[in-house]
Scaffold this motif. Structure first.
Motif, PDB file in Angstrom:
ATOM      1  N   ASP A 184      69.017  26.831  27.401  1.00  0.00           N
ATOM      2  CA  ASP A 184      69.001  26.894  28.865  1.00  0.00           C
ATOM      3  C   ASP A 184      68.216  25.717  29.426  1.00  0.00           C
ATOM      4  O   ASP A 184      67.110  25.409  28.979  1.00  0.00           O
ATOM      5  CB  ASP A 184      68.356  28.219  29.284  1.00  0.00           C
ATOM      6  CG  ASP A 184      68.216  28.355  30.792  1.00  0.00           C
ATOM      7  OD1 ASP A 184      69.036  27.777  31.518  1.00  0.00           O
ATOM      8  OD2 ASP A 184      67.284  29.047  31.234  1.00  0.00           O
ATOM      9  N   GLY A 185      68.815  25.040  30.409  1.00  0.00           N
ATOM     10  CA  GLY A 185      68.141  23.933  31.070  1.00  0.00           C
ATOM     11  C   GLY A 185      68.356  22.578  30.429  1.00  0.00           C
ATOM     12  O   GLY A 185      67.965  21.557  31.012  1.00  0.00           O
ATOM     13  N   HIS A 186      68.959  22.538  29.253  1.00  0.00           N
ATOM     14  CA  HIS A 186      69.175  21.246  28.593  1.00  0.00           C
ATOM     15  C   HIS A 186      70.194  20.418  29.372  1.00  0.00           C
ATOM     16  O   HIS A 186      71.205  20.940  29.845  1.00  0.00           O
ATOM     17  CB  HIS A 186      69.672  21.446  27.165  1.00  0.00           C
ATOM     18  CG  HIS A 186      69.868  20.150  26.423  1.00  0.00           C
ATOM     19  ND1 HIS A 186      68.831  19.470  25.830  1.00  0.00           N
ATOM     20  CD2 HIS A 186      70.977  19.402  26.205  1.00  0.00           C
ATOM     21  CE1 HIS A 186      69.287  18.368  25.268  1.00  0.00           C
ATOM     22  NE2 HIS A 186      70.590  18.294  25.485  1.00  0.00           N
ATOM     23  N   THR A 187      69.943  19.125  29.503  1.00  0.00           N
ATOM     24  CA  THR A 187      70.878  18.207  30.138  1.00  0.00           C
ATOM     25  C   THR A 187      71.301  17.144  29.140  1.00  0.00           C
ATOM     26  O   THR A 187      70.452  16.475  28.540  1.00  0.00           O
ATOM     27  CB  THR A 187      70.269  17.542  31.387  1.00  0.00           C
ATOM     28  OG1 THR A 187      70.026  18.541  32.385  1.00  0.00           O
ATOM     29  CG2 THR A 187      71.223  16.499  31.965  1.00  0.00           C
ATOM     30  N   ILE A 188      72.590  16.992  28.956  1.00  0.00           N
ATOM     31  CA  ILE A 188      73.142  15.908  28.144  1.00  0.00           C
ATOM     32  C   ILE A 188      73.235  14.697  29.054  1.00  0.00           C
ATOM     33  O   ILE A 188      73.894  14.742  30.094  1.00  0.00           O
ATOM     34  CB  ILE A 188      74.530  16.277  27.603  1.00  0.00           C
ATOM     35  CG1 ILE A 188      74.466  17.563  26.780  1.00  0.00           C
ATOM     36  CG2 ILE A 188      75.083  15.131  26.760  1.00  0.00           C
ATOM     37  CD1 ILE A 188      75.830  18.101  26.380  1.00  0.00           C
ATOM     38  N   PRO A 189      72.589  13.598  28.721  1.00  0.00           N
ATOM     39  CA  PRO A 189      72.568  12.441  29.625  1.00  0.00           C
ATOM     40  C   PRO A 189      73.938  11.778  29.744  1.00  0.00           C
ATOM     41  O   PRO A 189      74.886  12.113  29.019  1.00  0.00           O
ATOM     42  CB  PRO A 189      71.546  11.505  28.974  1.00  0.00           C
ATOM     43  CG  PRO A 189      71.497  11.914  27.547  1.00  0.00           C
ATOM     44  CD  PRO A 189      71.782  13.380  27.502  1.00  0.00           C
ATOM     45  N   LEU A 190      74.013  10.828  30.656  1.00  0.00           N
ATOM     46  CA  LEU A 190      75.270  10.153  30.977  1.00  0.00           C
ATOM     47  C   LEU A 190      75.899   9.565  29.715  1.00  0.00           C
ATOM     48  O   LEU A 190      75.251   8.847  28.959  1.00  0.00           O
ATOM     49  CB  LEU A 190      75.013   9.051  32.004  1.00  0.00           C
ATOM     50  CG  LEU A 190      76.245   8.439  32.675  1.00  0.00           C
ATOM     51  CD1 LEU A 190      76.891   9.456  33.607  1.00  0.00           C
ATOM     52  CD2 LEU A 190      75.841   7.190  33.473  1.00  0.00           C
ATOM     53  N   VAL A 203      76.006  16.716  31.592  1.00  0.00           N
ATOM     54  CA  VAL A 203      76.245  18.151  31.532  1.00  0.00           C
ATOM     55  C   VAL A 203      74.894  18.861  31.503  1.00  0.00           C
ATOM     56  O   VAL A 203      74.040  18.522  30.680  1.00  0.00           O
ATOM     57  CB  VAL A 203      77.071  18.561  30.292  1.00  0.00           C
ATOM     58  CG1 VAL A 203      77.401  20.057  30.349  1.00  0.00           C
ATOM     59  CG2 VAL A 203      78.352  17.745  30.179  1.00  0.00           C
ATOM     60  N   THR A 204      74.714  19.849  32.400  1.00  0.00           N
ATOM     61  CA  THR A 204      73.490  20.653  32.445  1.00  0.00           C
ATOM     62  C   THR A 204      73.823  22.099  32.121  1.00  0.00           C
ATOM     63  O   THR A 204      74.842  22.631  32.589  1.00  0.00           O
ATOM     64  CB  THR A 204      72.830  20.569  33.831  1.00  0.00           C
ATOM     65  OG1 THR A 204      72.521  19.201  34.116  1.00  0.00           O
ATOM     66  CG2 THR A 204      71.549  21.393  33.881  1.00  0.00           C
ATOM     67  N   MET A 205      72.968  22.749  31.314  1.00  0.00           N
ATOM     68  CA  MET A 205      73.215  24.112  30.855  1.00  0.00           C
ATOM     69  C   MET A 205      72.420  25.125  31.681  1.00  0.00           C
ATOM     70  O   MET A 205      71.242  24.915  31.981  1.00  0.00           O
ATOM     71  CB  MET A 205      72.820  24.259  29.385  1.00  0.00           C
ATOM     72  CG  MET A 205      73.284  23.124  28.481  1.00  0.00           C
ATOM     73  SD  MET A 205      75.068  22.866  28.483  1.00  0.00           S
ATOM     74  CE  MET A 205      75.155  21.240  27.710  1.00  0.00           C
ATOM     75  N   PHE A 206      73.066  26.229  32.007  1.00  0.00           N
ATOM     76  CA  PHE A 206      72.424  27.354  32.683  1.00  0.00           C
ATOM     77  C   PHE A 206      72.639  28.589  31.819  1.00  0.00           C
ATOM     78  O   PHE A 206      73.751  29.079  31.671  1.00  0.00           O
ATOM     79  CB  PHE A 206      73.007  27.558  34.081  1.00  0.00           C
ATOM     80  CG  PHE A 206      72.738  26.383  34.995  1.00  0.00           C
ATOM     81  CD1 PHE A 206      71.578  26.314  35.727  1.00  0.00           C
ATOM     82  CD2 PHE A 206      73.641  25.345  35.079  1.00  0.00           C
ATOM     83  CE1 PHE A 206      71.310  25.223  36.541  1.00  0.00           C
ATOM     84  CE2 PHE A 206      73.402  24.252  35.891  1.00  0.00           C
ATOM     85  CZ  PHE A 206      72.227  24.194  36.628  1.00  0.00           C
ATOM     86  N   GLY A 207      71.536  29.074  31.254  1.00  0.00           N
ATOM     87  CA  GLY A 207      71.643  30.067  30.203  1.00  0.00           C
ATOM     88  C   GLY A 207      71.867  29.347  28.881  1.00  0.00           C
ATOM     89  O   GLY A 207      72.173  28.151  28.846  1.00  0.00           O
ATOM     90  N   ASP A 208      71.672  30.057  27.777  1.00  0.00           N
ATOM     91  CA  ASP A 208      71.965  29.462  26.480  1.00  0.00           C
ATOM     92  C   ASP A 208      73.475  29.302  26.360  1.00  0.00           C
ATOM     93  O   ASP A 208      74.217  30.268  26.529  1.00  0.00           O
ATOM     94  CB  ASP A 208      71.429  30.346  25.348  1.00  0.00           C
ATOM     95  CG  ASP A 208      69.911  30.376  25.335  1.00  0.00           C
ATOM     96  OD1 ASP A 208      69.296  29.422  25.849  1.00  0.00           O
ATOM     97  OD2 ASP A 208      69.344  31.358  24.817  1.00  0.00           O
ATOM     98  N   GLU A 234      74.634  29.516  39.518  1.00  0.00           N
ATOM     99  CA  GLU A 234      73.463  29.128  38.732  1.00  0.00           C
ATOM    100  C   GLU A 234      72.360  30.180  38.844  1.00  0.00           C
ATOM    101  O   GLU A 234      71.721  30.544  37.855  1.00  0.00           O
ATOM    102  CB  GLU A 234      72.974  27.758  39.182  1.00  0.00           C
ATOM    103  CG  GLU A 234      73.973  26.637  38.889  1.00  0.00           C
ATOM    104  CD  GLU A 234      73.651  25.347  39.603  1.00  0.00           C
ATOM    105  OE1 GLU A 234      72.571  25.277  40.238  1.00  0.00           O
ATOM    106  OE2 GLU A 234      74.459  24.410  39.535  1.00  0.00           O
ATOM    107  N   ALA A 235      72.133  30.693  40.071  1.00  0.00           N
ATOM    108  CA  ALA A 235      71.101  31.714  40.272  1.00  0.00           C
ATOM    109  C   ALA A 235      71.472  33.010  39.560  1.00  0.00           C
ATOM    110  O   ALA A 235      70.620  33.653  38.932  1.00  0.00           O
ATOM    111  CB  ALA A 235      70.908  31.959  41.767  1.00  0.00           C
TER     112      ALA A 235
END
Length: 273
Positions: free
Chosen positions: A29-35, A78-83, A218-219
Motif C-alpha cells: 500500500d502506498g508504493h509508487t512505481i516511478p515514471l 503507478v500508485t498503489m492503494f491497498g496491497d 482511494e478513500a
C-alpha cells in the motif's frame, strides 16, 4: 527460458516470441512505481487493491474488476492503494489479431479474470496450439470486446485552469461554482466553461465529479466509511453519493470498499511493472 514465468523483471517479457505473456507481482500500500515505459503494450490488472496511473496529460483510476490498457512507449507512473496483487499482460500488438486498445480503463469480466489468472500459471514459453496459446487468444477476444470505463481525469495545460484544477484535486469537496472561481482565475465563468469543453473535453461539473470519484475510491480502499467519504467529497447525504457513484461506477461504494480492502501478502517490488 525455464523458470522465466517466475521472473518479476519486466525486461524479461519484452522480447519473448509469445504474443501475450503475464507477469505476477505484489506491491505494498502506498508504493509508487516511478515514471517508466515498456516496448510492449500492457494490460495492468490488480487481483486485489486499487491502482492510480498517471501520464503527463491524464490520471486514471483502476478499481477492482477493472484493468488499464497502456500502449507501448507510454511514460507513466503507478500508485498503489491497498496491497496490490498485480498481473501485467505484455502484448506484442504486431503478433495478435485483436485491434490494439488506446490508453483506457476497461471492465474485467469474470471470464477475463479467470483467463488472466490461468495464463499467469502457465509456462511463459508456450507453443502454438497449446493450452496457454488458446487462453491467450481468448484473452485477446475479451480485451477487444471489453467495455471502457470513464475513470480518467484529463489534466489542463491552460494556466487559467491549472491552479483551479490543482485546488480541486487537493480538495474534491470544494463546492465553489465557476462564477466563484472566476474571481480567482482572472477569467470569466463563460471563458472557464469554454476552456473545460475545449481543453478537457467535458464540462466543469463532469470533470469535478470524476475527481471526486477517484478520490472517493482511494478513500474507500483505505477503509473509510461511506458516510464520511460522501461528506468529504461534497455530497449532502450518503444516499445521494451512493446513487451518483452507482451510476458512474456500476456498483455501490460499499461493494467497492469491500473489494478494495482485500488483503494480499506483499513481496518486495522491483521499480517497474
Amino acid at each position: 527460458m525455464d523458470g522465466l514465468h517466475r521472473s518479476t523483471d519486466p525486461r524479461d517479457y519484452q522480447n519473448v516470441p509469445q504474443p501475450i505473456v503475464v507477469m505476477s507481482k505484489r506491491f505494498d500500500d502506498g508504493h509508487t512505481i516511478p515514471l517508466h515505459n515498456h516496448a510492449r503494450d500492457q494490460l495492468l490488472y490488480a487481483v486485489g487493491g486499487i491502482m492510480r496511473l498517471q501520464t503527463m496529460h491524464h490520471a486514471w483510476l483502476v478499481p477492482p474488476d477493472g484493468a488499464i490498457c497502456i500502449p507501448g512507449g507510454t511514460d507513466h507512473t503507478v500508485t498503489m492503494f491497498g496491497d496490490v496483487e498485480m498481473r501485467t499482460l505484455y502484448i506484442d500488438v504486431a503478433a495478435v489479431r485483436a485491434r490494439p486498445q488506446p490508453l483506457c480503463v476497461i471492465a474485467v469480466t469474470s471470464l477475463m479474470r479467470e483467463l488472466i489468472l490461468a495464463l499467469s500459471k502457465e509456462p511463459i514459453a508456450y507453443t502454438a496450439g497449446s493450452r496457454a496459446a488458446h487462453i491467450a487468444r481468448m484473452i485477446e477476444l475479451e480485451i477487444e470486446a471489453a467495455r471502457q470505463l470513464a475513470l480518467h481525469v484529463p489534466l489542463p495545460a491552460d494556466r487559467r485552469l491549472q491552479n483551479m484544477c490543482a485546488a480541486l484535486l487537493a480538495d474534491p469537496s470544494d463546492g465553489r461554482t465557476l462564477e466563484q472561481w472566476s474571481h480567482q482565475s482572472g477569467a470569466s465563468a463563460r471563458t472557464l466553461a469554454r476552456l473545460f469543453e475545449r481543453d478537457l473535453g467535458m464540462g466543469f461539473n463532469a470533470w469535478r465529479q470524476r475527481v471526486r470519484f477517484q478520490s472517493a475510491v482511494e478513500a474507500l480502499s483505505r477503509g473509510q466509511p461511506v458516510s464520511l467519504v460522501a461528506h468529504k467529497h461534497g455530497y449532502s447525504s450518503p444516499s445521494a453519493f451512493t446513487a451518483a457513484f452507482r451510476r458512474a461506477m456500476g456498483m455501490p461504494p460499499s461493494a467497492l470498499a469491500v473489494q478494495g480492502n482485500r488483503a494480499t501478502p506483499a513481496l518486495r517490488p522491483d521499480e517497474s511493472a
